[in-house]
Write a protein that holds these residues in place. Sequence first.
Motif, PDB file in Angstrom:
ATOM      1  N   ASP A 119      34.237 -29.600 -88.728  1.00 37.85           N
ATOM      2  CA  ASP A 119      35.382 -30.244 -88.060  1.00 37.85           C
ATOM      3  C   ASP A 119      36.370 -29.142 -87.693  1.00 37.85           C
ATOM      4  OD1 ASP A 119      34.167 -32.638 -88.552  1.00 37.85           O
ATOM      5  OD2 ASP A 119      35.579 -33.319 -90.075  1.00 37.85           O
ATOM      6  N   VAL A 120      36.112 -28.503 -86.589  1.00 37.42           N
ATOM      7  CA  VAL A 120      36.868 -27.288 -86.272  1.00 37.42           C
ATOM      8  C   VAL A 120      37.245 -27.274 -84.788  1.00 37.42           C
ATOM      9  CG1 VAL A 120      36.729 -24.758 -86.204  1.00 37.42           C
ATOM     10  CG2 VAL A 120      35.661 -25.988 -88.094  1.00 37.42           C
ATOM     11  N   ASP A 121      38.489 -26.864 -84.517  1.00 37.88           N
ATOM     12  CA  ASP A 121      38.906 -26.598 -83.136  1.00 37.88           C
ATOM     13  C   ASP A 121      38.667 -25.112 -82.887  1.00 37.88           C
ATOM     14  OD1 ASP A 121      39.815 -29.228 -82.883  1.00 37.88           O
ATOM     15  OD2 ASP A 121      41.751 -28.690 -83.776  1.00 37.88           O
ATOM     16  N   VAL A 122      37.604 -24.820 -82.175  1.00 32.09           N
ATOM     17  CA  VAL A 122      37.247 -23.417 -81.940  1.00 32.09           C
ATOM     18  C   VAL A 122      38.191 -22.856 -80.870  1.00 32.09           C
ATOM     19  CG1 VAL A 122      35.388 -21.903 -81.154  1.00 32.09           C
ATOM     20  CG2 VAL A 122      34.856 -23.851 -82.618  1.00 32.09           C
ATOM     21  N   PRO A 123      38.671 -21.626 -81.062  1.00 31.61           N
ATOM     22  CA  PRO A 123      39.655 -21.053 -80.126  1.00 31.61           C
ATOM     23  C   PRO A 123      39.173 -20.931 -78.678  1.00 31.61           C
ATOM     24  CG  PRO A 123      39.540 -19.748 -82.138  1.00 31.61           C
ATOM     25  CD  PRO A 123      38.424 -20.744 -82.217  1.00 31.61           C
ATOM     26  N   ASP A 124      37.895 -21.201 -78.413  1.00 38.38           N
ATOM     27  CA  ASP A 124      37.445 -21.163 -77.009  1.00 38.38           C
ATOM     28  C   ASP A 124      37.769 -22.475 -76.288  1.00 38.38           C
ATOM     29  OD1 ASP A 124      35.627 -22.964 -78.058  1.00 38.38           O
ATOM     30  OD2 ASP A 124      33.839 -21.891 -77.395  1.00 38.38           O
ATOM     31  N   GLY A 125      38.391 -23.421 -77.013  1.00 44.13           N
ATOM     32  CA  GLY A 125      38.780 -24.682 -76.380  1.00 44.13           C
ATOM     33  C   GLY A 125      37.885 -25.850 -76.766  1.00 44.13           C
ATOM     34  N   ALA A 181      20.558 -22.957 -88.228  1.00 44.18           N
ATOM     35  CA  ALA A 181      21.882 -23.098 -87.635  1.00 44.18           C
ATOM     36  C   ALA A 181      21.870 -23.447 -86.163  1.00 44.18           C
ATOM     37  CB  ALA A 181      22.670 -21.808 -87.845  1.00 44.18           C
ATOM     38  N   ALA A 182      23.047 -23.923 -85.727  1.00 47.83           N
ATOM     39  CA  ALA A 182      23.363 -24.081 -84.309  1.00 47.83           C
ATOM     40  C   ALA A 182      24.773 -23.516 -84.166  1.00 47.83           C
ATOM     41  CB  ALA A 182      23.317 -25.549 -83.900  1.00 47.83           C
ATOM     42  N   PHE A 183      24.910 -22.227 -84.478  1.00 49.95           N
ATOM     43  CA  PHE A 183      26.232 -21.589 -84.477  1.00 49.95           C
ATOM     44  C   PHE A 183      26.796 -21.553 -83.066  1.00 49.95           C
ATOM     45  CE2 PHE A 183      28.730 -18.753 -87.413  1.00 49.95           C
ATOM     46  CZ  PHE A 183      28.483 -19.491 -88.554  1.00 49.95           C
ATOM     47  N   THR A 184      28.104 -21.757 -82.944  1.00 49.48           N
ATOM     48  CA  THR A 184      28.699 -21.668 -81.607  1.00 49.48           C
ATOM     49  C   THR A 184      28.653 -20.213 -81.143  1.00 49.48           C
ATOM     50  OG1 THR A 184      30.972 -21.156 -82.259  1.00 49.48           O
ATOM     51  CG2 THR A 184      30.323 -23.479 -82.323  1.00 49.48           C
ATOM     52  N   ALA A 185      28.556 -20.038 -79.820  1.00 52.90           N
ATOM     53  CA  ALA A 185      28.521 -18.684 -79.275  1.00 52.90           C
ATOM     54  C   ALA A 185      29.806 -17.944 -79.646  1.00 52.90           C
ATOM     55  CB  ALA A 185      28.342 -18.736 -77.759  1.00 52.90           C
ATOM     56  N   PHE A 186      30.931 -18.682 -79.646  1.00 52.95           N
ATOM     57  CA  PHE A 186      32.238 -18.056 -79.876  1.00 52.95           C
ATOM     58  C   PHE A 186      32.390 -17.524 -81.302  1.00 52.95           C
ATOM     59  CE2 PHE A 186      36.729 -17.851 -80.810  1.00 52.95           C
ATOM     60  CZ  PHE A 186      37.245 -17.218 -79.685  1.00 52.95           C
ATOM     61  N   TYR A 217      23.759 -28.271 -73.893  1.00 49.63           N
ATOM     62  CA  TYR A 217      24.186 -29.416 -73.055  1.00 49.63           C
ATOM     63  C   TYR A 217      25.645 -29.184 -72.731  1.00 49.63           C
ATOM     64  CZ  TYR A 217      26.311 -31.059 -77.385  1.00 49.63           C
ATOM     65  OH  TYR A 217      27.065 -31.140 -78.520  1.00 49.63           O
ATOM     66  N   GLY A 218      26.115 -29.746 -71.621  1.00 51.02           N
ATOM     67  CA  GLY A 218      27.531 -29.652 -71.250  1.00 51.02           C
ATOM     68  C   GLY A 218      28.068 -28.250 -71.421  1.00 51.02           C
ATOM     69  N   ARG A 219      29.144 -28.129 -72.184  1.00 53.67           N
ATOM     70  CA  ARG A 219      29.755 -26.805 -72.395  1.00 53.67           C
ATOM     71  C   ARG A 219      29.331 -26.191 -73.731  1.00 53.67           C
ATOM     72  NH1 ARG A 219      35.611 -26.243 -72.317  1.00 53.67           N
ATOM     73  NH2 ARG A 219      35.728 -28.251 -73.362  1.00 53.67           N
ATOM     74  N   ARG A 220      28.301 -26.799 -74.349  1.00 57.86           N
ATOM     75  CA  ARG A 220      27.888 -26.368 -75.684  1.00 57.86           C
ATOM     76  C   ARG A 220      26.991 -25.131 -75.576  1.00 57.86           C
ATOM     77  NH1 ARG A 220      27.805 -25.401 -80.450  1.00 57.86           N
ATOM     78  NH2 ARG A 220      26.856 -26.617 -82.124  1.00 57.86           N
ATOM     79  N   LEU A 221      27.535 -23.983 -76.008  1.00 57.81           N
ATOM     80  CA  LEU A 221      26.775 -22.731 -75.985  1.00 57.81           C
ATOM     81  C   LEU A 221      26.538 -22.260 -77.411  1.00 57.81           C
ATOM     82  CD1 LEU A 221      28.744 -20.764 -73.209  1.00 57.81           C
ATOM     83  CD2 LEU A 221      26.488 -21.822 -72.986  1.00 57.81           C
ATOM     84  N   THR A 222      25.292 -21.927 -77.730  1.00 56.63           N
ATOM     85  CA  THR A 222      25.002 -21.462 -79.090  1.00 56.63           C
ATOM     86  C   THR A 222      24.597 -19.991 -79.073  1.00 56.63           C
ATOM     87  OG1 THR A 222      22.844 -22.517 -78.851  1.00 56.63           O
ATOM     88  CG2 THR A 222      24.483 -23.663 -80.199  1.00 56.63           C
ATOM     89  N   HIS A 223      24.714 -19.367 -80.245  1.00 56.43           N
ATOM     90  CA  HIS A 223      24.716 -17.902 -80.365  1.00 56.43           C
ATOM     91  C   HIS A 223      23.338 -17.253 -80.369  1.00 56.43           C
ATOM     92  CE1 HIS A 223      25.923 -13.948 -81.780  1.00 56.43           C
ATOM     93  NE2 HIS A 223      25.174 -14.068 -82.855  1.00 56.43           N
ATOM     94  N   GLY A 224      22.315 -17.953 -80.838  1.00 55.78           N
ATOM     95  CA  GLY A 224      20.987 -17.321 -80.931  1.00 55.78           C
ATOM     96  C   GLY A 224      20.891 -16.373 -82.111  1.00 55.78           C
ATOM     97  N   HIS A 225      20.100 -15.306 -81.951  1.00 56.50           N
ATOM     98  CA  HIS A 225      19.888 -14.308 -83.000  1.00 56.50           C
ATOM     99  C   HIS A 225      19.367 -14.917 -84.306  1.00 56.50           C
ATOM    100  CE1 HIS A 225      21.314 -10.923 -80.680  1.00 56.50           C
ATOM    101  NE2 HIS A 225      22.231 -11.723 -80.201  1.00 56.50           N
TER     102      HIS A 225
END
Length: 270
Positions: A119-125, A181-186, A217-225
Amino acid sequence: MKSYLAAAIQLTSVPDLQKNLAQAEELIELAVRQGSELVGLPENFSYMGEEKDKLAQGDAIALESEKFLKKMAQRFQITILGGSFPVPVDNTGKVYNTTLLIDPNGQELSRYYKVHLFDVDVPDGNTYRESSTVVAGTQLPPVHFSEKLGNLGLSICYDVRFPELYRHLADKGADIIFIPAAFTAFTGKDHWQVLLQARAIENTAYVIAPAQTGNNYGRRLTHGHAVIIDPWGVILADAGEKPGIAIAEIKPTRLEQVRRQMPSLQHRVF
Ligand SMILES: O=C(O)CNC(=O)[C@H](CS)NC(=O)CCC(=O)C(=O)O
């Protein structure tokens, strides 16, 4: 425990169950052809999409995901971790974010419901409210004791930020820790590798971290690695940024060596 190859699979899962299972099957087969005996899939391997769509299809996703894992395990004679998928919880309208470990006979070895919800507001918006659709698990994750593969500890994604959970796994004797994981790219670019290496080093255990990558999907970008890390913290394999696999050898001799050279688990005061 013996030496063997393990694989961490990296996917770009999208809002299409059948497409994701087909992509996962291809990469599982590739990992098996290269000799992997233990294979991990990422968080939400069978479905990444808007929360409301995931909920609407929750029953089908849960059923098909479990069936798929058992089929893959039996067909390829591997032990497989279904990184995570949603399992509906009666009378809540919500799901557990669930990870499942299956043996080569298609039998369930262990299961864990994600305890820490993102439950996090990531600084990328981007705003994440996992708890709006997911019920938090209340039990610490299990360690499955395997004569052949070593002691396998479970966890999921955001859990990686809570070292006490991994200390629990170490206390229970974990040799290998899964962190699908499905870590956010940010957050991933600054935190992913550091957190994973810390969990491996402080618990002198292998870390197998399958991952989501790219635009799901949409604006959801994940980090990979997706990576496999040894008990000294060395990155043995990294899947990079495209769907693929990270494969590495898990060696009992390396575990013994690192635990001899750096006996920090034995020096605990608290
Ligand atoms: O978003 C979706 O579609 C599905 N959800 C997930 O994959 C989960 C829960 S939102 N993601 C995380 O836990 C990311 C943690 C993370 O990125 C961090 O700790 O920095």
